[in-house]
Design a protein around this motif. Structure first.
Motif, PDB file in Angstrom:
ATOM      1  N   ILE A   1      -4.306 -12.269  -8.088  1.00  0.00           N
ATOM      2  CA  ILE A   1      -3.996 -12.695  -9.450  1.00  0.00           C
ATOM      3  C   ILE A   1      -2.492 -12.709  -9.711  1.00  0.00           C
ATOM      4  O   ILE A   1      -1.943 -13.661 -10.249  1.00  0.00           O
ATOM      5  CB  ILE A   1      -4.716 -11.785 -10.466  1.00  0.00           C
ATOM      6  CG1 ILE A   1      -6.229 -11.955 -10.312  1.00  0.00           C
ATOM      7  CG2 ILE A   1      -4.285 -12.103 -11.890  1.00  0.00           C
ATOM      8  CD1 ILE A   1      -7.055 -10.903 -11.021  1.00  0.00           C
ATOM      9  N   ALA A   2      -1.804 -11.641  -9.310  1.00  0.00           N
ATOM     10  CA  ALA A   2      -0.381 -11.509  -9.615  1.00  0.00           C
ATOM     11  C   ALA A   2       0.517 -12.333  -8.697  1.00  0.00           C
ATOM     12  O   ALA A   2       1.633 -12.689  -9.072  1.00  0.00           O
ATOM     13  CB  ALA A   2       0.028 -10.045  -9.549  1.00  0.00           C
TER      14      ALA A   2
ATOM     15  N   MET B   1       2.603 -11.638  -0.993  1.00  0.00           N
ATOM     16  CA  MET B   1       2.349 -10.208  -1.140  1.00  0.00           C
ATOM     17  C   MET B   1       0.959  -9.912  -0.605  1.00  0.00           C
ATOM     18  O   MET B   1       0.045 -10.728  -0.752  1.00  0.00           O
ATOM     19  CB  MET B   1       2.452  -9.788  -2.607  1.00  0.00           C
ATOM     20  CG  MET B   1       2.204  -8.315  -2.856  1.00  0.00           C
ATOM     21  SD  MET B   1       3.275  -7.181  -1.955  1.00  0.00           S
ATOM     22  CE  MET B   1       4.777  -7.315  -2.881  1.00  0.00           C
ATOM     23  N   THR B   2       0.829  -8.751   0.015  1.00  0.00           N
ATOM     24  CA  THR B   2      -0.453  -8.326   0.582  1.00  0.00           C
ATOM     25  C   THR B   2      -0.827  -6.970   0.002  1.00  0.00           C
ATOM     26  O   THR B   2      -0.010  -6.314  -0.651  1.00  0.00           O
ATOM     27  CB  THR B   2      -0.359  -8.210   2.117  1.00  0.00           C
ATOM     28  OG1 THR B   2       0.609  -7.199   2.423  1.00  0.00           O
ATOM     29  CG2 THR B   2       0.031  -9.535   2.762  1.00  0.00           C
TER      30      THR B   2
ATOM     31  N   ARG C   1       2.887  -0.118   0.160  1.00  0.00           N
ATOM     32  CA  ARG C   1       4.268   0.303   0.447  1.00  0.00           C
ATOM     33  C   ARG C   1       5.017   0.561  -0.856  1.00  0.00           C
ATOM     34  O   ARG C   1       5.783   1.518  -0.971  1.00  0.00           O
ATOM     35  CB  ARG C   1       4.998  -0.747   1.286  1.00  0.00           C
ATOM     36  CG  ARG C   1       4.672  -0.670   2.756  1.00  0.00           C
ATOM     37  CD  ARG C   1       5.629  -1.507   3.598  1.00  0.00           C
ATOM     38  NE  ARG C   1       5.548  -2.925   3.312  1.00  0.00           N
ATOM     39  CZ  ARG C   1       4.679  -3.760   3.861  1.00  0.00           C
ATOM     40  NH1 ARG C   1       3.798  -3.320   4.727  1.00  0.00           N
ATOM     41  NH2 ARG C   1       4.687  -5.038   3.549  1.00  0.00           N
ATOM     42  N   GLU C   2       4.799  -0.292  -1.855  1.00  0.00           N
ATOM     43  CA  GLU C   2       5.466  -0.106  -3.149  1.00  0.00           C
ATOM     44  C   GLU C   2       4.942   1.148  -3.851  1.00  0.00           C
ATOM     45  O   GLU C   2       5.692   1.832  -4.543  1.00  0.00           O
ATOM     46  CB  GLU C   2       5.291  -1.337  -4.033  1.00  0.00           C
ATOM     47  CG  GLU C   2       5.999  -2.578  -3.500  1.00  0.00           C
ATOM     48  CD  GLU C   2       7.474  -2.352  -3.233  1.00  0.00           C
ATOM     49  OE1 GLU C   2       8.171  -1.786  -4.100  1.00  0.00           O
ATOM     50  OE2 GLU C   2       7.952  -2.738  -2.146  1.00  0.00           O
ATOM     51  N   ILE C   3       3.665   1.465  -3.666  1.00  0.00           N
ATOM     52  CA  ILE C   3       3.099   2.707  -4.205  1.00  0.00           C
ATOM     53  C   ILE C   3       3.793   3.899  -3.542  1.00  0.00           C
ATOM     54  O   ILE C   3       4.202   4.856  -4.210  1.00  0.00           O
ATOM     55  CB  ILE C   3       1.568   2.763  -3.985  1.00  0.00           C
ATOM     56  CG1 ILE C   3       0.870   1.702  -4.846  1.00  0.00           C
ATOM     57  CG2 ILE C   3       1.023   4.158  -4.293  1.00  0.00           C
ATOM     58  CD1 ILE C   3      -0.587   1.429  -4.463  1.00  0.00           C
ATOM     59  N   ALA C   4       3.946   3.855  -2.227  1.00  0.00           N
ATOM     60  CA  ALA C   4       4.603   4.939  -1.486  1.00  0.00           C
ATOM     61  C   ALA C   4       6.058   5.095  -1.920  1.00  0.00           C
ATOM     62  O   ALA C   4       6.589   6.213  -1.941  1.00  0.00           O
ATOM     63  CB  ALA C   4       4.529   4.679   0.019  1.00  0.00           C
TER      64      ALA C   4
ATOM     65  N   ALA D   1       4.164  -5.854 -13.219  1.00  0.00           N
ATOM     66  CA  ALA D   1       5.355  -6.392 -13.892  1.00  0.00           C
ATOM     67  C   ALA D   1       6.482  -5.355 -13.884  1.00  0.00           C
ATOM     68  O   ALA D   1       7.653  -5.700 -13.649  1.00  0.00           O
ATOM     69  CB  ALA D   1       5.015  -6.810 -15.312  1.00  0.00           C
ATOM     70  N   GLU D   2       6.163  -4.086 -14.106  1.00  0.00           N
ATOM     71  CA  GLU D   2       7.167  -3.019 -14.058  1.00  0.00           C
ATOM     72  C   GLU D   2       7.738  -2.877 -12.649  1.00  0.00           C
ATOM     73  O   GLU D   2       8.941  -2.690 -12.471  1.00  0.00           O
ATOM     74  CB  GLU D   2       6.552  -1.694 -14.509  1.00  0.00           C
ATOM     75  CG  GLU D   2       6.225  -1.641 -15.989  1.00  0.00           C
ATOM     76  CD  GLU D   2       5.467  -0.382 -16.383  1.00  0.00           C
ATOM     77  OE1 GLU D   2       5.473   0.604 -15.606  1.00  0.00           O
ATOM     78  OE2 GLU D   2       4.862  -0.387 -17.462  1.00  0.00           O
ATOM     79  N   MET D   3       6.877  -2.979 -11.648  1.00  0.00           N
ATOM     80  CA  MET D   3       7.328  -2.894 -10.261  1.00  0.00           C
ATOM     81  C   MET D   3       8.309  -4.027  -9.959  1.00  0.00           C
ATOM     82  O   MET D   3       9.341  -3.818  -9.338  1.00  0.00           O
ATOM     83  CB  MET D   3       6.137  -2.983  -9.300  1.00  0.00           C
ATOM     84  CG  MET D   3       6.522  -3.065  -7.832  1.00  0.00           C
ATOM     85  SD  MET D   3       5.220  -3.709  -6.770  1.00  0.00           S
ATOM     86  CE  MET D   3       5.199  -5.432  -7.213  1.00  0.00           C
ATOM     87  N   ARG D   4       7.976  -5.212 -10.417  1.00  0.00           N
ATOM     88  CA  ARG D   4       8.842  -6.366 -10.151  1.00  0.00           C
ATOM     89  C   ARG D   4      10.210  -6.174 -10.783  1.00  0.00           C
ATOM     90  O   ARG D   4      11.236  -6.563 -10.200  1.00  0.00           O
ATOM     91  CB  ARG D   4       8.186  -7.646 -10.650  1.00  0.00           C
ATOM     92  CG  ARG D   4       6.963  -8.025  -9.803  1.00  0.00           C
ATOM     93  CD  ARG D   4       6.314  -9.299 -10.267  1.00  0.00           C
ATOM     94  NE  ARG D   4       7.273 -10.385 -10.219  1.00  0.00           N
ATOM     95  CZ  ARG D   4       7.258 -11.422 -11.060  1.00  0.00           C
ATOM     96  NH1 ARG D   4       6.335 -11.517 -11.994  1.00  0.00           N
ATOM     97  NH2 ARG D   4       8.154 -12.371 -10.948  1.00  0.00           N
TER      98      ARG D   4
END
Length: 124
Positions: free
Chosen positions: A24-25, A31-32, A38-41, A62-65
């Motif tokens: 969706i995003a 992105m996988t 990896r972004e969570i880590a 959106a915050e991650m981006r």
């Protein structure tokens, strides 16, 4: 039983499994699920762990981006257009100035410098 949701039913805070969030995003790809992990880590993507399953939201993505945005590089040297102009009657030369006359051409300045070097080196 899995409910069938349409994209219109998904809001910014709807919990999504990582695979659904990727689709969706990032509809064009790039992105996988492992990329999200990896972004969570890296602590840039918020995740909810419910019944042992990872969920995130479009708002969290959106915050991650925002955190992943690359800032434009500022040149380390060169002309600084944001600097205030120096007044013409300024007593000191700007940093790095060679002390040559303001109306002297580059070639004349070089000749002047060579003359000074010749005088200071003397004969060998």
């Amino acid at each position: 039983m899995k409910a069938s949701l349409s994209i219109a039913d998904i809001g910014p805070n709807t919990p999504l499994r990582l695979a659904e969030a990727v689709q969706i995003a990032f509809p064009a790809g790039g992105m996988t699920v492992s990329g999200l992990r990896r972004e969570i880590a890296r602590k840039r993507l918020t995740v909810e762990l419910i019944a042992g399953k990872q969920f995130t939201t479009l708002e969290f993505i959106a915050e991650m981006r925002k955190q992943c945005r690359v800032q434009a590089k500022v040149p380390g040297c060169g002309f600084d257009q944001s600097a205030e102009p120096r007044p013409e009657n300024s007593k000191s030369d700007p940093p790095g100035s060679s002390g040559t006359a303001k109306n002297m051409s580059a070639q004349d300045a070089l000749q002047h410098k060579l003359q000074r070097l010749k005088k200071s080196s003397g004969s060998t």
